[in-house]
Design an enzyme around this catalytic site. Structure first.
Site, PDB file in Angstrom:
ATOM      1  N   GLY A  97     -13.102  15.891 -28.535  1.00 56.27           N
ATOM      2  CA  GLY A  97     -14.124  14.935 -28.142  1.00 56.27           C
ATOM      3  C   GLY A  97     -13.568  13.525 -27.980  1.00 56.27           C
ATOM      4  N   GLN A 135     -22.463  15.696 -30.611  1.00 53.18           N
ATOM      5  CA  GLN A 135     -23.365  16.173 -31.671  1.00 53.18           C
ATOM      6  C   GLN A 135     -24.630  16.815 -31.116  1.00 53.18           C
ATOM      7  OE1 GLN A 135     -22.867  16.406 -34.912  1.00 53.18           O
ATOM      8  NE2 GLN A 135     -21.036  15.145 -35.174  1.00 53.18           N
ATOM      9  N   SER A 173     -17.295  18.888 -27.677  1.00 56.43           N
ATOM     10  CA  SER A 173     -16.173  19.252 -28.543  1.00 56.43           C
ATOM     11  C   SER A 173     -16.448  20.602 -29.205  1.00 56.43           C
ATOM     12  CB  SER A 173     -16.002  18.157 -29.603  1.00 56.43           C
ATOM     13  OG  SER A 173     -14.971  18.498 -30.495  1.00 56.43           O
ATOM     14  N   ALA A 174     -15.416  21.466 -29.262  1.00 56.05           N
ATOM     15  CA  ALA A 174     -15.621  22.851 -29.713  1.00 56.05           C
ATOM     16  C   ALA A 174     -15.923  22.974 -31.203  1.00 56.05           C
ATOM     17  CB  ALA A 174     -14.376  23.678 -29.378  1.00 56.05           C
ATOM     18  N   HIS A 175     -15.286  22.119 -32.029  1.00 55.25           N
ATOM     19  CA  HIS A 175     -15.381  22.373 -33.471  1.00 55.25           C
ATOM     20  C   HIS A 175     -16.727  22.004 -34.087  1.00 55.25           C
ATOM     21  CE1 HIS A 175     -14.489  18.315 -35.421  1.00 55.25           C
ATOM     22  NE2 HIS A 175     -14.176  18.056 -34.160  1.00 55.25           N
ATOM     23  N   THR A 235       0.313  21.208 -20.789  1.00 60.54           N
ATOM     24  CA  THR A 235       0.052  22.653 -20.861  1.00 60.54           C
ATOM     25  C   THR A 235      -1.244  22.901 -21.628  1.00 60.54           C
ATOM     26  OG1 THR A 235       2.407  23.087 -20.794  1.00 60.54           O
ATOM     27  CG2 THR A 235       1.006  24.873 -21.615  1.00 60.54           C
ATOM     28  N   CYS A 269     -14.921  11.134 -39.790  1.00 61.91           N
ATOM     29  CA  CYS A 269     -13.786  10.634 -39.001  1.00 61.91           C
ATOM     30  C   CYS A 269     -13.376   9.240 -39.439  1.00 61.91           C
ATOM     31  CB  CYS A 269     -14.142  10.587 -37.525  1.00 61.91           C
ATOM     32  SG  CYS A 269     -15.083  12.007 -37.006  1.00 61.91           S
TER      33      CYS A 269
HETATM   34  C1  LIG Z   1     -20.510  11.626 -31.890  1.00 59.08           C
HETATM   35  C2  LIG Z   1     -19.063  12.018 -31.956  1.00 59.08           C
HETATM   36  N1  LIG Z   1     -18.239  11.613 -30.970  1.00 59.08           N
HETATM   37  C3  LIG Z   1     -16.930  11.940 -30.991  1.00 59.08           C
HETATM   38  C4  LIG Z   1     -16.372  12.698 -31.991  1.00 59.08           C
HETATM   39  C5  LIG Z   1     -14.913  13.051 -31.950  1.00 59.08           C
HETATM   40  O1  LIG Z   1     -14.718  14.395 -31.580  1.00 59.08           O
HETATM   41  P1  LIG Z   1     -13.356  15.151 -31.976  1.00 59.08           P
HETATM   42  O2  LIG Z   1     -13.381  15.334 -33.456  1.00 59.08           O
HETATM   43  O3  LIG Z   1     -13.434  16.458 -31.236  1.00 59.08           O
HETATM   44  O4  LIG Z   1     -12.231  14.308 -31.510  1.00 59.08           O
HETATM   45  C6  LIG Z   1     -17.190  13.116 -33.043  1.00 59.08           C
HETATM   46  C7  LIG Z   1     -16.613  13.851 -34.191  1.00 59.08           C
HETATM   47  O5  LIG Z   1     -16.941  13.641 -35.337  1.00 59.08           O
HETATM   48  C8  LIG Z   1     -18.567  12.778 -33.026  1.00 59.08           C
HETATM   49  O6  LIG Z   1     -19.399  13.154 -34.009  1.00 59.08           O
END
Ligand SMILES: Cc1ncc(COP(=O)(O)O)c(C=O)c1O
Length: 387
Positions: A72, A182, A202-204, A240, A329
């Protein structure tokens, strides 16, 4: 050891078992480089194509409008920096909100240093952007508006359709980017119905692997790449391809979207029960933002005034319950949440704010256990604080 109760699904989610087995298959058997001309390469390329089709279908977009990234954060960087670089002759003005994720806010801070002018839209006490301010800020030289769909700390849902209407009302050519990291797999939407030009996922966050994401780029939108190399992903993102990650992402989207209305209903119910249980049993506990149907189904942010969130987090951890004090994060820097500060929450309450985030992997028993444990722990910690 107490039973593990994972309530930090906004930080990341546990992958589906099927995701893990598909990824293992790609690592052990289908390990070719998709750019190779032989069978191994062609097999890997076919798997990427399948994932792209699955995700494009979930978003109701064309496959050539979806670009895989390393997550993301990278999708947000490509969108924001890519638009600014490609459109700087048209204008120098960018708009975002004060409650964005650091991957957006820090990209704008970088662009400010590069000479771009950035306006930051404020939010109300529920964490919703001020559309009136947005109306005032859109100018002739505005080239980009970037607003998140669901806030990762409080779960507020931003009025993206209205943002689009405002851009159109001002007869602006500004491109609209939405960080939907989200909301993808949590809210039913398509970029088209929201009027979005660029959208990050974002996948996770939906039981896929970490380190893989994607950016939707509507046909006709100009973006300058920020990574140069072998021209993979139609030159949007060289390097890649992360084949196991992309395949895992596709599988996670396939499984989530096959049952999305039920998954959403389950998360809403779990969140609702958790909120009711906590507010009923713990004096002074209060919800930050709107934790009802107006907010995302998976995020509940609650303040326990007089208690330090970090202490509560570790006390819960010792009972096997995993939560967060805010955005994972940014939790390596112990600064108060910028989202709660911008919502006008007072510092005592910010200090005691915990984010609970559920997924469809949670059970009613998980929630019940948390509701039983919390009042006991909070009572103990409060006694300790008074001494
Ligand atoms: C709103 C939002 N944007 C961006 C991200 C970042 O995504 P990634 O962890 O895949 O880099 C997150 C991850 O916590 C998020 O919650």
């Amino acid at each position: 050891m107490p039973k593990e109760i994972y309530l930090d699904n906004s930080a990341t989610t546990k992958p589906y078992e099927e995701v893990v087995s598909e990824m293992v298959k790609m690592l052990t058997k289908n390990y070719g480089n998709p750019s190779s001309l032989h069978k191994k390469g062609i097999d890997a390329e076919r798997e990427i194509k399948k994932s792209r089709e699955t995700i494009a279908k979930a978003l109701n977009i064309k496959t050539n409008e979806l670009f895989f990234t390393s997550g993301g954060t990278e999708a947000n960087n490509i969108a924001i920096r890519g638009v600014a670089l490609a459109n700087k002759r048209r204008g120098n003005h960018l708009i975002t909100s004060v409650i964005e994720h650091p991957s957006v806010l820090n990209t704008f801070a970088y662009l400010e240093k590069e000479g771009f002018n950035v306006s930051y839209i404020k939010v109300d006490k529920n964490g919703i952007i001020d559309l009136e301010q947005l109306k005032q800020e859109i100018r002739e030289d505005t080239i980009l508006v970037s607003i998140m769909h669901v806030n990762n700390e409080v779960g507020s849902i931003q009025p993206i359709k209205e943002v689009r209407q405002m851009i159109d009302f001002r007869k602006s050519q500004a491109i609209l980017h939405v960080d939907a990291i989200q909301s993808f797999g949590k809210i039913i939407f398509t970029p088209k119905e929201l009027g979005v030009d660029l959208l990050s996922i974002s996948a996770h966050k939906l039981h896929g692997p970490k380190g893989v994401g994607a950016l939707f780029v509507r046909k006709g939108i100009l973006i300058e790449p920020i990574i140069y190399g072998g021209s993979q992903e139609l030159n949007m993102r060289s390097g890649t391809e992360n084949v196991p990650g992309i395949v895992g992402f596709g599988k996670a989207v396939e499984l989530t979207f096959a049952d999305l209305p039920n998954i959403i209903a389950k998360m809403n119910k779990l969140k609702d029960n958790l909120r009711k249980g906590i507010v009923e049993k713990i004096e002074n506990a209060f919800v930050n933002g709107q934790a009802d149907s107006q907010s995302a189904p998976h995020i509940l942010n609650i303040s326990f005034p007089g208690i330090r969130a970090e202490v509560l987090l570790h006390a819960l951890e010792s009972e096997g319950i995993f939560v967060s004090t805010g955005a994972a994060c940014s939790s390596n820097k112990p600064s108060p949440s910028h989202v709660l500060s911008e919502m006008g929450i007072d510092s005592k309450c910010i200090e005691g704010a915990i984010r609970f985030s559920v997924s469809s992997f949670n059970s009613e028993e998980d929630i019940e256990h948390c509701i039983q444990q919390l009042p006991v722990i909070v009572k103990q910690l409060k006694k300790y604080v008074r001494r």
